[in-house]
Design a protein around this motif. Structure first.
Motif, PDB file in Angstrom:
ATOM      1  N   PRO A 124       0.812  -1.221   0.000  1.00 52.42           N
ATOM      2  CA  PRO A 124       0.000   0.000   0.000  1.00 52.42           C
ATOM      3  C   PRO A 124       0.846   1.272   0.000  1.00 52.42           C
ATOM      4  N   LEU A 129      -1.735   3.673  -1.656  1.00 53.27           N
ATOM      5  CA  LEU A 129      -3.137   3.286  -1.462  1.00 53.27           C
ATOM      6  C   LEU A 129      -3.752   3.891  -0.206  1.00 53.27           C
ATOM      7  N   ALA A 130      -2.902   4.283   0.724  1.00 54.16           N
ATOM      8  CA  ALA A 130      -3.446   4.836   1.971  1.00 54.16           C
ATOM      9  C   ALA A 130      -3.187   6.335   2.001  1.00 54.16           C
ATOM     10  N   LEU A 136      -3.859   3.408   6.624  1.00 55.99           N
ATOM     11  CA  LEU A 136      -2.874   2.342   6.495  1.00 55.99           C
ATOM     12  C   LEU A 136      -3.076   1.292   7.589  1.00 55.99           C
ATOM     13  N   ILE A 139      -5.918  -0.845   6.558  1.00 56.34           N
ATOM     14  CA  ILE A 139      -5.573  -1.813   5.505  1.00 56.34           C
ATOM     15  C   ILE A 139      -4.793  -2.982   6.102  1.00 56.34           C
ATOM     16  N   SER A 143      -6.127  -6.777   6.102  1.00 62.38           N
ATOM     17  CA  SER A 143      -5.378  -7.799   5.361  1.00 62.38           C
ATOM     18  C   SER A 143      -4.964  -8.942   6.276  1.00 62.38           C
ATOM     19  N   VAL A 180      -2.509  -5.074  -1.225  1.00 63.28           N
ATOM     20  CA  VAL A 180      -2.565  -4.180  -2.390  1.00 63.28           C
ATOM     21  C   VAL A 180      -3.852  -4.388  -3.188  1.00 63.28           C
ATOM     22  N   ASP A 181      -4.743  -5.237  -2.658  1.00 60.83           N
ATOM     23  CA  ASP A 181      -6.040  -5.484  -3.266  1.00 60.83           C
ATOM     24  C   ASP A 181      -5.917  -5.916  -4.726  1.00 60.83           C
TER      25      ASP A 181
END
Lengths: 267, 426
Positions: A124, A129-130, A136, A139, A143, A180-181
């Motif tokens: 991420p 991503l965050a 973060l 996430i 995860s 990271v999806d």
């Protein structure tokens, strides 16, 4: 045993809603050809198992799907692989975003020599991503929860990831990948270095992950293939011999080679 | 055919005798080599310490001297310049003349030669610090001449023809010893002075400062260049004929005799680019050339040692090449790179030959202030002193070697500790 001339893959290599489509993929290591004209669909939200004897090219094929073979200088790839209809080997495609969409879990657990938190947060972070620390944290927690590791590590997020047991490390690697999806997760013999209990946990996890991700798993264990996958592809000396729904492959294999392999006559 | 009658077990047993003997022999060889190495080390250190330890003691003459304001021609309000011009040397001569009562000119000259030229400066400095001493009697430890120093430390009681003191001088010295005037004290001057023609005044501060500045230049240039080159060659360079050629030549450079780098520095840095000779800057440039191959080679080895699984993991997450290198490879390779760098720097620290070529062998008294001041370095200072005829320089040579070895040991220990700390981070 040698390569079969004019081989056509038996069974149902294509499916209705493919996420990934491989068409006539050939891989060369220098002069040596490792994979011959493999065409295969990997359907959305399914688990496909790639099985076959050692050296049959199943790992090589898997690594083509997120272009991990690019790091090997002498490796050349022909044919095309389409992710959502887009050829990932198109010169315009950048491997960095591709690998964010197609994640990978390796044979040997390979956490970074960083803390558990940093391991999961790394993806991420580099992809941005965050937007905040809180983001973060969320996430990372999500995860780790999805990877079934949260309860075991929530009190020691900042201790080194390398200090976990083998099975936990592998689940950490899975958590790192799903952080990271990605849309597709490639797993290269993810349980070969683990004991049966850790293996069972990962298999359970794969089953849960199927809801959100498309998964391709290379495995040497036929029981594992039977337990976790919906479709099974049998590779032999770089050729894709047979693809069929898993229960069919293990009960009524179409090709004699498949039958020989699953009944343990070689492998 | 007796052999066939032997069972396999008997054959194995028989071969065991030979195998055990071979193992034992090998152990003995190994232990002998280690022992030999240790003996050499002990011998080396023992000899140097034996010879050099006395360099850290200096003979002084303790005396009560009247700071005669009239003789010096200055008063308590005198400024520094006036004090500097005053004849302290004459004052000391007068003082000792009164003390010893030499007869005739030759005896006077013998007497004066026993006191160091530095004694006058000592007195001058004391007065400069405290002008109220003028007109008073002060007790001071005046530095003795190096010949007196050697006699007192080593030759007292030996045959006269073995040393540079004659009968009369020895008579005076024995008197002084009786009166408790002659003694040794810690040789501070050895650490705070620059080089000098007078052994008792010669010190290593100039050389140490020069070494420090030279190594600073070397480190600032060779570490970034070396690490960048190692990373580029290992991670980014395409594998082709050109990189192969570069690689071979880096390995060749590591094996080039160091004096060649001195010639190169002379020809290119001094003659073409006009860098000033005999400065830490040029010394650092030349030592950079010498250190670079070591750093590049060890850096590449450290990068190669990073497990490929870590790279794969990072690539698999979608890290770019730069991110893989700087987030994962470099932190893991850094301890190894640092070790290589410190080994290279330790090599540079002890290097003499190339520096001779670029004028660092000059006699420099002043302590350098910056990288463009003329200076020398510790190993070259050792080389210079070892060449001097005065006996007192011999022990100073060993003393300087001890300091150099001290630096080397400190650097290596620092390397080991730094590496442990970095490695323990995870």
């Amino acid at each position: 045993m040698s390569i079969i001339e004019n081989h056509k893959t038996n069974g149902a290599a294509f499916c209705e809603n493919p996420k990934l489509k491989a068409r006539d993929v050939g891989v060369f290591y220098g002069e040596k050809q490792a994979i011959f004209d493999v065409s295969l669909d990997i359907g959305a939200n399914e688990v496909i198992a790639l099985i076959g004897p050692s050296g049959c090219g199943k790992s090589t094929f898997l690594r083509c799907l997120n272009r991990m073979n690019d790091t090997i200088d002498i490796c050349q790839i022909r044919g095309e692989i389409l992710l959502d209809g887009e050829n990932i080997y198109d010169p315009k495609v950048d491997v960095v975003p591709l690998r964010a969409r197609v994640g990978m879990v390796f044979q040997k657990p390979n956490p970074f020599p960083k803390s558990i938190y940093d391991n999961v947060a790394y993806g991420p972070r580099i992809h941005g991503l965050a937007h905040s620390r809180v983001d973060l944290d969320e996430i990372v927690e999500k995860s780790l929860q999805r990877a079934g590791l949260w309860n075991e590590v929530k009190d020691r997020l900042h201790s080194p990831g390398t200090g976990l047991s083998g099975g936990q490390q592998q689940r950490l690697c899975i958590a790192r990948t799903i952080a990271v999806d990605p849309e597709v997760i490639l797993m290269d013999e993810p349980c070969s270095a683990l004991d049966p209990i850790a293996t069972a946990k990962i298999e359970e996890l794969i089953d849960e992950l199927r809801e959100n991700y498309t998964i391709a798993i290379v495995t040497h264990s036929m029981q594992q293939a039977a337990r976790v996958s919906q479709r099974t592809a049998y590779f032999h000396l770089g050729q894709l011999i047979e693809v069929n729904p898993t229960d069919q492959v293990f009960t009524t294999p179409q090709h004699t080679l498949t039958e020989a392999y699953i009944t343990g006559r070689f492998g | 055919m007796t052999n066939t009658s032997m069972s396999t077990r008997e054959k194995v047993e028989k071969s065991m005798v030979r195998r055990r003997a071979a193992e034992k022999r090998f152990r003995v060889y190994g232990m002998a080599s280690v022992l030999f190495g240790l003996l050499c080390l002990v011998g080396l250190f023992g000899d140097i310490i034996n010879k050099g330890a006395s360099a850290f003691r200096q003979t002084v003459i303790q005396t009560e001297i009247l700071i005669d304001a009239d003789y010096l021609g200055i008063n308590k309000k005198a400024d520094d310049q006036e004090i500097r011009n005053a004849d302290f040397e004459g004052l000391i001569k007068q003082h000792f003349k009164k003390l010893v009562q030499p007869e005739g000119r030759s005896e006077r000259r013998m007497l004066y030669s026993m006191i160091s030229a530095g004694a006058a400066w000592q007195l001058q400095e004391a007065v400069m610090l405290n002008p109220s001493l003028l007109g008073q009697t002060m007790s001071i430890n005046l530095i003795a001449d190096d010949d007196v120093d050697q006699w007192f430390k080593h030759d007292r009681g030996t045959e006269l023809h073995n040393n540079r003191m004659n009968e009369t001088q020895v008579k005076w010295l024995e008197q002084w010893i009786e009166q408790g005037m002659l003694k040794t004290q810690f040789n501070t001057l050895f650490f705070v002075n620059g080089d000098s023609r007078e052994p008792e005044l010669a010190g290593i501060r100039g050389a140490i400062t020069g070494t420090f500045l030279t190594l600073l230049v070397t480190f600032l240039l060779s570490f970034p260049i070396g690490v960048a080159a190692a990373i580029y060659l290992e991670e980014f360079a395409p594998r082709n004929k050109i990189t192969e050629f570069v690689e071979i030549n880096i390995n060749n450079l590591a094996a080039v005799p160091s004096i060649t780098f001195g010639l190169l520095g002379l020809a290119i840095f001094i003659n073409i680019f006009g860098v000033a000779r005999s400065t830490p800057l040029i010394g650092g440039l030349v030592l950079t050339l010498m250190t670079l191959p070591t750093i590049i080679i060890s850096g590449r080895a450290a990068i190669k040692a990073v497990p490929p699984s870590i790279r794969e993991a990072a690539f698999g997450l979608g890290a770019s090449k730069m991110q893989v290198v700087f987030h994962h490879v470099l932190p893991l390779a850094l301890p190894g790179m640092l070790t290589g760098t410190i080994i290279g720097m330790a090599q540079a620290l002890g290097e003499t030959a190339p520096l001779l070529m670029i004028g660092m062998v000059a006699f420099v008294v002043d302590v350098p202030g910056f990288v463009n001041d003329p200076s020398t370095v510790l190993p070259v200072q050792i080389f210079l002193w070892s060449d001097s005829p005065e006996r007192a320089f011999m022990e100073r040579t060993s003393g300087a070697i001890m300091v150099l070895l001290g630096f080397l040991v400190t650097m290596n220990t620092a390397a080991v500790m730094l590496r442990r700390r970095l490695e323990r981070r995870w």
